[in-house]
Design a protein around this motif. Structure first.
Motif, PDB file in Angstrom:
ATOM      1  N   THR A 121      24.521  34.433  22.631  1.00  0.00           N
ATOM      2  CA  THR A 121      24.350  32.980  22.617  1.00  0.00           C
ATOM      3  C   THR A 121      25.538  32.292  21.962  1.00  0.00           C
ATOM      4  OG1 THR A 121      21.939  33.228  22.494  1.00  0.00           O
ATOM      5  CG2 THR A 121      22.860  31.090  21.864  1.00  0.00           C
ATOM      6  N   ASN A 122      25.975  32.820  20.824  1.00  0.00           N
ATOM      7  CA  ASN A 122      27.121  32.237  20.125  1.00  0.00           C
ATOM      8  C   ASN A 122      28.392  32.347  20.954  1.00  0.00           C
ATOM      9  OD1 ASN A 122      25.468  31.658  17.947  1.00  0.00           O
ATOM     10  ND2 ASN A 122      25.982  33.530  16.835  1.00  0.00           N
ATOM     11  N   ALA A 123      28.556  33.479  21.655  1.00  0.00           N
ATOM     12  CA  ALA A 123      29.737  33.665  22.503  1.00  0.00           C
ATOM     13  C   ALA A 123      29.745  32.650  23.648  1.00  0.00           C
ATOM     14  CB  ALA A 123      29.762  35.090  23.047  1.00  0.00           C
ATOM     15  N   LEU A 124      28.574  32.391  24.222  1.00  0.00           N
ATOM     16  CA  LEU A 124      28.484  31.407  25.305  1.00  0.00           C
ATOM     17  C   LEU A 124      28.808  30.006  24.796  1.00  0.00           C
ATOM     18  CD1 LEU A 124      25.265  32.665  27.148  1.00  0.00           C
ATOM     19  CD2 LEU A 124      27.633  32.815  27.963  1.00  0.00           C
ATOM     20  N   ILE A 125      28.301  29.679  23.616  1.00  0.00           N
ATOM     21  CA  ILE A 125      28.560  28.357  23.039  1.00  0.00           C
ATOM     22  C   ILE A 125      30.040  28.176  22.741  1.00  0.00           C
ATOM     23  CG2 ILE A 125      28.154  26.879  21.025  1.00  0.00           C
ATOM     24  CD1 ILE A 125      25.325  28.079  20.895  1.00  0.00           C
ATOM     25  N   LEU A 126      30.679  29.229  22.210  1.00  0.00           N
ATOM     26  CA  LEU A 126      32.095  29.168  21.854  1.00  0.00           C
ATOM     27  C   LEU A 126      33.019  29.494  23.028  1.00  0.00           C
ATOM     28  CD1 LEU A 126      31.917  30.937  18.374  1.00  0.00           C
ATOM     29  CD2 LEU A 126      32.208  28.497  18.800  1.00  0.00           C
ATOM     30  N   LYS A 127      32.419  29.816  24.177  1.00  0.00           N
ATOM     31  CA  LYS A 127      33.168  30.149  25.394  1.00  0.00           C
ATOM     32  C   LYS A 127      34.102  31.345  25.180  1.00  0.00           C
ATOM     33  CE  LYS A 127      32.909  25.433  27.191  1.00  0.00           C
ATOM     34  NZ  LYS A 127      33.654  24.235  27.691  1.00  0.00           N
ATOM     35  N   VAL A 128      33.541  32.372  24.565  1.00  0.00           N
ATOM     36  CA  VAL A 128      34.270  33.625  24.352  1.00  0.00           C
ATOM     37  C   VAL A 128      33.838  34.623  25.422  1.00  0.00           C
ATOM     38  CG1 VAL A 128      34.669  35.570  22.800  1.00  0.00           C
ATOM     39  CG2 VAL A 128      34.468  33.253  21.877  1.00  0.00           C
ATOM     40  N   PRO A 129      34.755  35.126  26.252  1.00  0.00           N
ATOM     41  CA  PRO A 129      34.382  36.093  27.300  1.00  0.00           C
ATOM     42  C   PRO A 129      33.999  37.446  26.682  1.00  0.00           C
ATOM     43  CG  PRO A 129      36.762  35.832  27.220  1.00  0.00           C
ATOM     44  CD  PRO A 129      36.203  34.816  26.265  1.00  0.00           C
ATOM     45  N   ILE A 130      32.830  37.952  27.041  1.00  0.00           N
ATOM     46  CA  ILE A 130      32.356  39.197  26.422  1.00  0.00           C
ATOM     47  C   ILE A 130      31.998  40.280  27.433  1.00  0.00           C
ATOM     48  CG2 ILE A 130      31.456  37.979  24.403  1.00  0.00           C
ATOM     49  CD1 ILE A 130      28.647  38.293  25.640  1.00  0.00           C
ATOM     50  N   LEU A 131      32.101  39.997  28.722  1.00  0.00           N
ATOM     51  CA  LEU A 131      31.629  40.945  29.731  1.00  0.00           C
ATOM     52  C   LEU A 131      32.344  42.285  29.661  1.00  0.00           C
ATOM     53  CD1 LEU A 131      31.090  38.687  32.888  1.00  0.00           C
ATOM     54  CD2 LEU A 131      29.362  39.682  31.372  1.00  0.00           C
ATOM     55  N   ASP A 132      33.640  42.278  29.306  1.00  0.00           N
ATOM     56  CA  ASP A 132      34.402  43.530  29.267  1.00  0.00           C
ATOM     57  C   ASP A 132      33.870  44.510  28.219  1.00  0.00           C
ATOM     58  OD1 ASP A 132      36.013  42.574  31.250  1.00  0.00           O
ATOM     59  OD2 ASP A 132      37.670  41.993  29.926  1.00  0.00           O
ATOM     60  N   HIS A 133      33.227  43.992  27.180  1.00  0.00           N
ATOM     61  CA  HIS A 133      32.764  44.855  26.090  1.00  0.00           C
ATOM     62  C   HIS A 133      31.236  44.832  25.924  1.00  0.00           C
ATOM     63  CE1 HIS A 133      36.816  45.636  24.570  1.00  0.00           C
ATOM     64  NE2 HIS A 133      37.077  44.353  24.734  1.00  0.00           N
ATOM     65  N   LEU A 134      30.535  44.198  26.853  1.00  0.00           N
ATOM     66  CA  LEU A 134      29.087  44.026  26.679  1.00  0.00           C
ATOM     67  C   LEU A 134      28.348  45.360  26.612  1.00  0.00           C
ATOM     68  CD1 LEU A 134      26.830  42.003  26.343  1.00  0.00           C
ATOM     69  CD2 LEU A 134      26.608  41.890  28.843  1.00  0.00           C
ATOM     70  N   ILE A 135      28.756  46.326  27.431  1.00  0.00           N
ATOM     71  CA  ILE A 135      28.107  47.651  27.393  1.00  0.00           C
ATOM     72  C   ILE A 135      28.331  48.303  26.033  1.00  0.00           C
ATOM     73  CG2 ILE A 135      28.111  49.978  28.359  1.00  0.00           C
ATOM     74  CD1 ILE A 135      28.740  48.765  31.069  1.00  0.00           C
ATOM     75  N   ASP A 136      29.557  48.180  25.503  1.00  0.00           N
ATOM     76  CA  ASP A 136      29.844  48.726  24.172  1.00  0.00           C
ATOM     77  C   ASP A 136      28.947  48.087  23.125  1.00  0.00           C
ATOM     78  OD1 ASP A 136      31.877  50.476  24.944  1.00  0.00           O
ATOM     79  OD2 ASP A 136      33.412  48.926  24.790  1.00  0.00           O
TER      80      ASP A 136
END
Length: 242
Positions: A121-136
């Motif tokens: 949620t915080n990443a979406l609000i701050l517009k930080v891309p996280i898909l590359d590390h989401l599995i990790d």
């Protein structure tokens, strides 16, 4: 036994405490990230946000949270003399303690899911891309949860041993701070300290996968701590009531 334990948990303040502690811990780390975001390189922000978000939650708030829920769980038995009542039914003490550990460990699994959801949620609000590390991050949440079981087992033993509500919580807070101090004393001490296992498992400091030696050490230490303090908790109940 586990279903019975969950019924008691649902009637307590544990669900509210779970949300509040994790929300405060993750927001504190996210605020630190937001204040320093301008100096971060592109491509590293998702990892840095993860480290900042989970650091306070796992290193400080989680041990105290576990201390609180273990004290609440044990006070159910102390205040109503439920330990004595449980001994009247044909169930071994080892299974009673195991049910406690299992139910509280499931609570901590929910806690780790909340931390992960708050991070996303915080990443979406701050517009930080996280898909590359989401599995990790999902895998690290699982190992962070395993580290929390160690603290659950230790705090359960302390609560049974002291028969007190406040003192075990105070001990969990002190040991959480000691765990934080081990970061400055030395990496070797930090890696083996039981109250640092959550942040080690969740990779809040390393921000990288385990090396093979670190993985072996993590699994060995947590298995040892859990088995050892589980045995102490069972022994303590036997000394009190048998």
């Amino acid at each position: 036994m586990i279903t019975f334990e969950f019924k008691k948990i649902k009637k307590s303040a544990i669900p509210i405490i779970l949300v509040v502690f994790n929300l405060i811990g993750t927001l504190l780390g996210t605020m630190v990230f937001a204040l320093n975001r301008s100096v971060l390189r592109e491509g590293t922000q998702s990892l840095v946000l993860w480290g900042q978000t989970v650091f306070y939650a796992s290193q400080i708030f989680t041990p105290i949270l576990i201390g609180i829920i273990c004290s609440i769980s044990c006070q159910f038995e102390e205040s109503n003399k439920n330990w004595q009542r449980l001994l009247t039914i044909p169930i071994q003490l080892s299974r009673i303690v195991l049910a406690k550990i299992a139910s509280l460990s499931l609570v901590m699994a929910i806690s780790q899911v909340l931390v992960l959801l708050f991070y996303i949620t915080n990443a979406l609000i701050l517009k930080v891309p996280i898909l590359d590390h989401l599995i990790d991050f999902c895998l690290w949440s699982i190992t962070g949860w395993l580290g929390s079981i160690t603290i659950v087992t230790i705090q359960l033993f302390i609560s049974i041993r002291l028969k007190n509500f406040a003192v075990p919580i105070l001990i969990s807070a002190i040991l959480a701070l000691v765990g934080l101090m081990t970061l400055f004393i030395g990496t070797s001490l930090f890696k083996v300290f039981p109250y640092a296992q959550v942040i080690i498992g969740i990779h809040g400091r390393s921000l990288s996968p385990f090396t093979t030696p670190d993985r072996i050490l993590f699994w060995f230490l947590n298995a040892f701590y859990i088995i050892f303090f589980y045995g102490l908790a069972v022994r303590q109940l036997k000394q009190r009531f048998i």
